[in-house]
Each structure stands twice: as structure tokens, then as C-alpha cells.
Design an enzyme around this catalytic site. Structure first.
Site, mmCIF file in Angstrom:
data_model
loop_
_atom_site.group_PDB
_atom_site.id
_atom_site.type_symbol
_atom_site.label_atom_id
_atom_site.label_comp_id
_atom_site.label_asym_id
_atom_site.label_seq_id
_atom_site.Cartn_x
_atom_site.Cartn_y
_atom_site.Cartn_z
ATOM 1 N N ILE A 1 44.548 22.176 18.150
ATOM 2 C CA ILE A 1 44.998 21.093 18.063
ATOM 3 C C ILE A 1 43.516 20.166 17.219
ATOM 4 C CG2 ILE A 1 44.528 18.270 19.069
ATOM 5 C CD1 ILE A 1 46.135 18.434 21.022
ATOM 6 N N GLU A 27 41.779 36.692 42.248
ATOM 7 C CA GLU A 27 42.417 35.703 43.439
ATOM 8 C C GLU A 27 43.574 35.875 43.487
ATOM 9 O OE1 GLU A 27 41.020 34.136 46.434
ATOM 10 O OE2 GLU A 27 40.105 33.429 44.657
ATOM 11 N N PHE A 68 32.695 38.235 48.871
ATOM 12 C CA PHE A 68 33.480 38.523 49.420
ATOM 13 C C PHE A 68 33.890 39.743 48.930
ATOM 14 C CE2 PHE A 68 38.321 38.743 50.568
ATOM 15 C CZ PHE A 68 38.040 38.626 51.746
ATOM 16 N N GLY A 98 42.233 23.142 15.589
ATOM 17 C CA GLY A 98 42.164 23.986 14.125
ATOM 18 C C GLY A 98 40.849 24.217 13.758
ATOM 19 N N THR A 142 38.001 43.531 46.120
ATOM 20 C CA THR A 142 38.637 44.378 44.685
ATOM 21 C C THR A 142 37.694 45.556 44.957
ATOM 22 O OG1 THR A 142 39.500 42.292 43.682
ATOM 23 C CG2 THR A 142 38.959 44.845 42.628
ATOM 24 N N GLU A 143 37.966 46.855 44.710
ATOM 25 C CA GLU A 143 37.725 47.899 44.130
ATOM 26 C C GLU A 143 38.416 49.004 42.919
ATOM 27 O OE1 GLU A 143 38.429 50.897 47.785
ATOM 28 O OE2 GLU A 143 37.206 49.418 49.011
ATOM 29 N N SER A 160 45.003 44.642 43.083
ATOM 30 C CA SER A 160 46.425 44.026 42.941
ATOM 31 C C SER A 160 47.112 44.656 44.808
ATOM 32 C CB SER A 160 47.524 43.759 41.982
ATOM 33 O OG SER A 160 47.292 42.527 41.246
ATOM 34 N N GLU A 169 51.139 37.112 38.043
ATOM 35 C CA GLU A 169 52.454 38.252 38.567
ATOM 36 C C GLU A 169 52.868 38.773 39.956
ATOM 37 O OE1 GLU A 169 51.481 39.659 34.491
ATOM 38 O OE2 GLU A 169 50.219 39.273 36.370
#
Length: 380
Positions: A338, A364, A123, A340, A126-127, A132, A368
Site C-alpha cells: 500500500i 517458538e 530459556f 508503494g 534450541t541446539e 523443531s 509447520e
């Protein structure tokens, strides 16, 4: 609303779990390390019917519900975020829009191969200057006779290098108020003027193909227009609503994997003569992780249920995507803590979970943007 899995849902979950554990998991570290797209794995998923879970049987799918599909995404994402992301993008973004908005001819030509796993979907939204701000799309599609001529550039497009067809969003005209009319057009990748390159060196989900697309006087038939030319913007917003459920499910998978690894390590690791899991500080971390994973899963399933019931789900899909992906980041970070020093090492895998999870709060629709969607649904 009953979240007890049906027999069919449990069968799909088990199928995805077994395939993920047996086939994908042994290769997950190498897929990430070498940034290798596992095409053969996707071909096998097609043969098993995983690529067409939410697609109608009329077009080669399984007519499964959205919860079944979300369970499959979670199980795949639990062992390999790269494979999970490309799987989610192929189904939610590459195939689902054709099922929702395509003509019968388009479904037969383009959807059937996707549902059967004979082709991979992509799909192109985005450019470089329209992420957004999807309304800022600059790619154009000019109608000339019975053809559209497309020009423009897309970036960060999942699966594009391996797709036979890409759904491309482009400006096809202007409204009376001077606003861009954005439409979706099916563009075969072997069309003259289509150039696809995959040169990104990514932080995470490294085995998921991410490509740049350049369209230079690309001609496709007018019949390749997907859905209503005046409603392209609304159509891809609807597509993203559904896609956010799958990305939320992927976040749940990574978060669950982080919890599983952290819990196992905490039980096995000895410090001061006791297992790590016996220390309250570690217990609190694990308890918070377990709680958030379960809450995220429940939110994803609620959004999926609403979608299946034909009820509004935009707000809930934003809830699911936002909470589940941020949970994935927090859970992976805590798993590293956890572990470490060992958590910083590739062989323990939790560092990969964090790198993979970070993309989910960006792609996606960023966190924000999800908060903006939710606020607007609240009437703000």
C-alpha cells in the site's frame, strides 16, 4: 466467554500502551538500525511491574491473568518487535517455568528477581541439531555426587547475553526403552564453563538479544533441577504452549501496527486526484487486514482465557500462534504494498514490521510444527 476487558486488564493495557508510546516508540528505529538491546527499557518495565504481570504476588509479581499479559505484549510489540520478543521470552520462557515447576527455594532465589525486573530470564532449548526436533537434544547433564555436570551447545537463545540465569534442557539419562530423559536445569550465567556469545547478524528483531551458549563441564547443584526429572520433556512442551500465546500476541501487535500505518497512509496519499483509501483495491486490502487482525486477537484471547480457567489449551495456543504470526507477515507485506516505494524505506517502518514478523513464524515452533500439533490434537 466474555472478552470485555475487566478494569484490571484495561489498566494494564493502558499502562503498557502509554509506556510503549512514550518510551519505546521514539527509540524503535534506532534499536533496529543499530541492533541495540535496550536494557534500560527493561529495567524501567520492571519498576512499572510489567515484567511480573502473570507471576504470583508471593514472588514479586502482580498475579495478573494471561489476557492481561497478552495485552501488554501486544502493545509493546505494536511499537517495537525487538522489545516485544525479548519481553515475551523473559516472562513466558524465563520466568513462567520456574513458577510452574520450581521449588519454593528456587522461586525465592530465581523467580523473585525476574518478576521484579531485577534480572532477565532466558530459556536454553534450541541446539544446532535440535530445533523443531526438540527430542533430539544432545546437551548432557551427568549427576556426580550432589552436582550436575553439563556439556553441550545451545543456539538462537533469546536474552541469554543479559540473563543472570538460564533454564537449560539437557539429557540426564535413558528410559528402559533407551529414549533420552530430558530435564530442565537452572544454570547461573556466571558459572565456570559457561560461554555466551552474541554474534548473529539478523534480518529482523535486531534489538532482541540472540546468543549462542557453550557449556563446558559446567557444575551446578543438584537442587537446581527444575521440576520432575522424568517429566522435563512434558514440562517444556507445557512451557511452549504458554509461550505460544505470547508470541501470538506479539504477532497481533505487529499486524495491528501494519494496519494502522497502512490505513493512515492510504487516507493521506493522493493519486489520480483522490486518496488511496477511496480505491476499492486498497479498501479490500485494508478490510482483509482488519478482519484478520481482529480474528487473530480473538484467538489469542481465547487461548489465554482457557489457560486462566485451567482448561486444556494446547490446540488453541497453536491456533493462536499459527494464525496470528502468519497474519503479521501478511499484514506487514500488504502495508508495504500500500505504501508503494515508500514502504521499502526504513523511515516509514513498515519494512521493519515484515522483517520482525518473519521470525515469529519460525521461533517458538514453526508454522509447520503448529499444524502438526493441531493435527495431533484432532486425532490424526
Amino acid at each position: 466467554m466474555d472478552f470485555t476487558y475487566t478494569k484490571e486488564q484495561e489498566m494494564i493495557r493502558q499502562l503498557a500502551k502509554e509506556f510503549s508510546e512514550d518510551v519505546i516508540k521514539p527509540r524503535a528505529i534506532d534499536i533496529d538500525k543499530h541492533a541495540t538491546f535496550p536494557l534500560d527499557i527493561f529495567q524501567e518495565m520492571g519498576r512499572l511491574g510489567l515484567m511480573g504481570i502473570p507471576i504470583s504476588e508471593d514472588y514479586g509479581g502482580s498475579s495478573g491473568d494471561t489476557i492481561s499479559y497478552a495485552l501488554a505484549v501486544e502493545e509493546i510489540g505494536k511499537v517495537c518487535g525487538s522489545t516485544g520478543l525479548s519481553y515475551a521470552a523473559a516472562v513466558s520462557l524465563g520466568a513462567s517455568p520456574i513458577q510452574m515447576f520450581g521449588t519454593e527455594e528456587q522461586k525465592e532465589e530465581f523467580l523473585v528477581p525476574l518478576a521484579r525486573g531485577k534480572a532477565l530470564g532466558s530459556f536454553g532449548l534450541t541446539e544446532p541439531n535440535a530445533g523443531s526436533d526438540a527430542g533430539g537434544t544432545q546437551t548432557t547433564a551427568e549427576l556426580s555426587g550432589n552436582e550436575y555436570i553439563l556439556n553441550g551447545e545451545k543456539c538462537f537463545i533469546t536474552n541469554a547475553s543479559y540473563a543472570d540465569t538460564i533454564i537449560v534442557t539437557a539429557v540426564t539419562g535413558k528410559t528402559a526403552q533407551g529414549r533420552s530423559i530430558i530435564s530442565a536445569i537452572l544454570v547461573p550465567t556466571d558459572t565456570a564453563g559457561v560461554t555466551i556469545t552474541s554474534n548473529y547478524d539478523k534480518m529482523g528483531v535486531r534489538g532482541s538479544d540472540t546468543a549462542e551458549i557453550v557449556l563446558n563441564n559446567v557444575r551446578v547443584p543438584q537442587t537446581n533441577l527444575l521440576g520432575d526429572p522424568q517429566a522435563g520433556f512434558k514440562q517444556f512442551l507445557s512451557t511452549l504452549d504458554g509461550g505460544r500465546i505470547s508470541i501470538g500476541a506479539l504477532g497481533v501487535g505487529i499486524a495491528q501496527a501494519s494496519l494502522d500505518k497502512a490505513l493512515q497512509y492510504a487516507k493521506e496519499r493522493k493519486q489520480f486526484g483522490k486518496s488511496l483509501s477511496s480505491f476499492q483495491a486498497i479498501q479490500f486490502k485494508l478490510a482483509d487486514m482488519a478482519m484478520e487482525v481482529e480474528l487473530a486477537r480473538t484467538m489469542v484471547h481465547k487461548a489465554a482465557w482457557l489457560k486462566d480457567e485451567g482448561k486444556p489449551f494446547s490446540k488453541e495456543s497453536a491456533y493462536a500462534k499459527l494464525f496470528a504470526t502468519e497474519t503479521a507477515v501478511r499484514s506487514a507485506d500488504e502495508a508495504i504494498q500500500i505504501h508503494g516505494g515508500y514502504g521499502y524505506m526504513r523511515e516509514y517502518e513498515v519494512e521493519r514490521y515484515l522483517r520482525d514478523a518473519k521470525l515469529l513464524v519460525i521461533g517458538e515452533g514453526t508454522s509447520e510444527i503448529q499444524r502438526l500439533v493441531i493435527a495431533r490434537q484432532l486425532g490424526c
